[in-house]
Motif scaffolding. Structure first.
Motif, PDB file in Angstrom:
ATOM      1  N   GLY A  33       0.736  -1.223   0.129  1.00  0.00           N
ATOM      2  CA  GLY A  33      -0.016   0.057   0.018  1.00  0.00           C
ATOM      3  C   GLY A  33       0.746   1.391  -0.074  1.00  0.00           C
ATOM      4  O   GLY A  33       0.517   2.181  -0.638  1.00  0.00           O
ATOM      5  N   HIS A  34       1.850   1.081   0.492  1.00  0.00           N
ATOM      6  CA  HIS A  34       3.066   2.347   0.573  1.00  0.00           C
ATOM      7  C   HIS A  34       3.688   2.715  -0.782  1.00  0.00           C
ATOM      8  O   HIS A  34       4.057   3.609  -0.844  1.00  0.00           O
ATOM      9  N   LEU A  35       3.133   1.865  -1.823  1.00  0.00           N
ATOM     10  CA  LEU A  35       3.997   2.143  -3.121  1.00  0.00           C
ATOM     11  C   LEU A  35       3.256   3.328  -3.642  1.00  0.00           C
ATOM     12  O   LEU A  35       3.893   3.975  -4.705  1.00  0.00           O
ATOM     13  N   GLY A  36       1.905   3.462  -3.261  1.00  0.00           N
ATOM     14  CA  GLY A  36       1.320   4.589  -4.104  1.00  0.00           C
ATOM     15  C   GLY A  36       1.218   4.489  -5.466  1.00  0.00           C
ATOM     16  O   GLY A  36       0.785   3.375  -5.782  1.00  0.00           O
ATOM     17  N   GLU A  37       1.204   5.467  -6.173  1.00  0.00           N
ATOM     18  CA  GLU A  37       1.186   5.422  -7.706  1.00  0.00           C
ATOM     19  C   GLU A  37       2.474   4.856  -8.463  1.00  0.00           C
ATOM     20  O   GLU A  37       1.978   4.285  -9.373  1.00  0.00           O
ATOM     21  N   TYR A  46       2.687   1.589  -7.344  1.00  0.00           N
ATOM     22  CA  TYR A  46       2.132   0.200  -7.322  1.00  0.00           C
ATOM     23  C   TYR A  46       2.168  -0.631  -8.673  1.00  0.00           C
ATOM     24  O   TYR A  46       2.341  -1.750  -8.731  1.00  0.00           O
ATOM     25  N   GLN A  47       1.370   0.269  -9.405  1.00  0.00           N
ATOM     26  CA  GLN A  47       0.873  -0.659 -10.706  1.00  0.00           C
ATOM     27  C   GLN A  47       2.182  -0.856 -11.497  1.00  0.00           C
ATOM     28  O   GLN A  47       2.239  -2.085 -12.184  1.00  0.00           O
ATOM     29  N   GLU A  48       3.239   0.139 -11.601  1.00  0.00           N
ATOM     30  CA  GLU A  48       4.626  -0.592 -12.228  1.00  0.00           C
ATOM     31  C   GLU A  48       5.142  -1.539 -11.558  1.00  0.00           C
ATOM     32  O   GLU A  48       5.800  -2.497 -12.198  1.00  0.00           O
ATOM     33  N   TRP A  49       5.075  -1.648 -10.256  1.00  0.00           N
ATOM     34  CA  TRP A  49       5.755  -2.533  -9.296  1.00  0.00           C
ATOM     35  C   TRP A  49       5.266  -4.081  -9.602  1.00  0.00           C
ATOM     36  O   TRP A  49       6.153  -4.951  -9.755  1.00  0.00           O
ATOM     37  N   ILE A  50       3.840  -4.159  -9.837  1.00  0.00           N
ATOM     38  CA  ILE A  50       3.274  -5.251  -9.787  1.00  0.00           C
ATOM     39  C   ILE A  50       3.361  -5.984 -11.239  1.00  0.00           C
ATOM     40  O   ILE A  50       3.474  -7.307 -11.452  1.00  0.00           O
ATOM     41  N   ILE A  96      -8.310  -3.202 -12.220  1.00  0.00           N
ATOM     42  CA  ILE A  96      -8.687  -1.813 -11.759  1.00  0.00           C
ATOM     43  C   ILE A  96      -7.129  -1.076 -11.206  1.00  0.00           C
ATOM     44  O   ILE A  96      -6.278  -1.681 -10.730  1.00  0.00           O
ATOM     45  N   GLU A  97      -7.079   0.112 -11.620  1.00  0.00           N
ATOM     46  CA  GLU A  97      -5.672   0.815 -11.305  1.00  0.00           C
ATOM     47  C   GLU A  97      -5.955   1.393  -9.655  1.00  0.00           C
ATOM     48  O   GLU A  97      -7.048   2.219  -9.779  1.00  0.00           O
ATOM     49  N   THR A  98      -5.133   1.360  -8.883  1.00  0.00           N
ATOM     50  CA  THR A  98      -5.300   1.867  -7.716  1.00  0.00           C
ATOM     51  C   THR A  98      -3.837   2.586  -7.381  1.00  0.00           C
ATOM     52  O   THR A  98      -2.984   2.238  -7.929  1.00  0.00           O
ATOM     53  N   LYS A  99      -4.098   3.396  -6.187  1.00  0.00           N
ATOM     54  CA  LYS A  99      -2.825   4.091  -5.908  1.00  0.00           C
ATOM     55  C   LYS A  99      -2.925   4.578  -4.109  1.00  0.00           C
ATOM     56  O   LYS A  99      -2.108   5.025  -3.621  1.00  0.00           O
ATOM     57  N   SER A 100      -4.164   4.332  -3.717  1.00  0.00           N
ATOM     58  CA  SER A 100      -4.241   4.648  -2.253  1.00  0.00           C
ATOM     59  C   SER A 100      -3.724   3.512  -1.429  1.00  0.00           C
ATOM     60  O   SER A 100      -3.570   2.330  -1.897  1.00  0.00           O
ATOM     61  N   GLY A 107      -3.183  -8.567  -7.870  1.00  0.00           N
ATOM     62  CA  GLY A 107      -1.544  -7.983  -8.072  1.00  0.00           C
ATOM     63  C   GLY A 107      -0.753  -8.858  -7.535  1.00  0.00           C
ATOM     64  O   GLY A 107       0.403  -9.039  -8.268  1.00  0.00           O
ATOM     65  N   CYS A 108      -1.194  -9.967  -6.672  1.00  0.00           N
ATOM     66  CA  CYS A 108       0.168 -10.746  -6.333  1.00  0.00           C
ATOM     67  C   CYS A 108       0.260 -11.863  -7.272  1.00  0.00           C
ATOM     68  O   CYS A 108       1.263 -12.391  -7.483  1.00  0.00           O
TER      69      CYS A 108
END
Length: 237
Positions: free
Chosen positions: A19-23, A25-29, A108-112, A124-125
């Protein structure tokens, strides 16, 4: 003052870190780690256990339910051709549900913080660790909750005697989907059709993540225009 970018520690439980990845996160997964050994999700052994499911648990648990549902419609007087038609229709509807869920919910794209956390648990996992064999199929406890919802949804549109067979067909479609999904990641197909399907799905993981949402087939991707282009077409452009 520039905030430091959060770094996930893969040696610690991941769920409450992502959750701490913020925006980011999408790139990370979408930078997959290809390993059959999955990460730890939770500190708690109990919650960790609930995230792990062997693939054969799906047919073992749900096929008896499928048979029981179909038998209910049989006992209510429906003929074999009628049952076969309802089950086939249930399977067909499931393929659409599979596509819709994968495209509009799982991607779905998330960032929170909580958005990322929930999405990581949901899908995501799987993109981060696509070869984790114990987190490829849907946990039965969560599936049971969804089954109750789908049962009552079908009751709104079907009669009391057709609801069980339609639900059984949809549930059979789900079993086929989850087993197919596992096979596409860990099986070694020798026939051309499953070979092409495996290539199609791995393309979704490792090349074009926003196309190719179908698992059991590419039918709905063709219908809705989300069929990924081949490398040859991309090269020609």
């Amino acid at each position: 003052m520039v905030a430091q970018k959060f770094t996930v520690d893969l040696n610690k439980p991941l769920v409450f870190q992502v959750g701490h990845l913020g925006e980011s996160y999408q790139e990370w997964i979408h930078q997959p780690i290809v390993s059959k050994e999955g990460p730890r999700f939770f500190e708690s052994d109990f919650w960790e256990f609930l995230t792990l499911t062997v693939w054969w648990a799906i047919p073992t648990i749900w096929l008896p339910v499928v048979c029981w549902c179909i038998s209910m419609s049989v006992r209510m007087g429906h003929t074999f051709p009628q049952i076969a038609l309802m089950v086939a229709f249930g399977i067909f509807v499931w393929t659409l549900v599979e596509y819709i869920l994968h495209r509009f919910l799982f991607h779905i794209e998330t960032k929170s913080y909580w958005g990322n956390t929930i999405h990581y648990l949901l899908h995501g996992c799987h993109h981060k660790h696509p070869m984790d064999g114990l987190r490829l199929v849907f946990p039965p406890a969560a599936a049971a909750i969804l089954c109750i919802l789908f049962w009552h949804l079908i009751k709104l549109f079907a009669t009391p005697s057709t609801t069980p067979a339609l639900f059984g067909g949809g549930l059979l479609g789900y079993v086929m989907y989850d087993c197919t999904h596992y096979y596409l990641h860990h099986g070694q197909p020798t026939n051309q059709v499953p070979k092409d399907l495996k290539k199609y799905h791995l393309n979704h993981h490792f090349r074009i993540q926003n196309k190719g949402y179908g698992i059991t087939s590419s039918f709905w991707d063709r219908v809705f225009g989300t069929l990924p282009q081949t490398k040859a077409v991309e090269a020609a452009r």
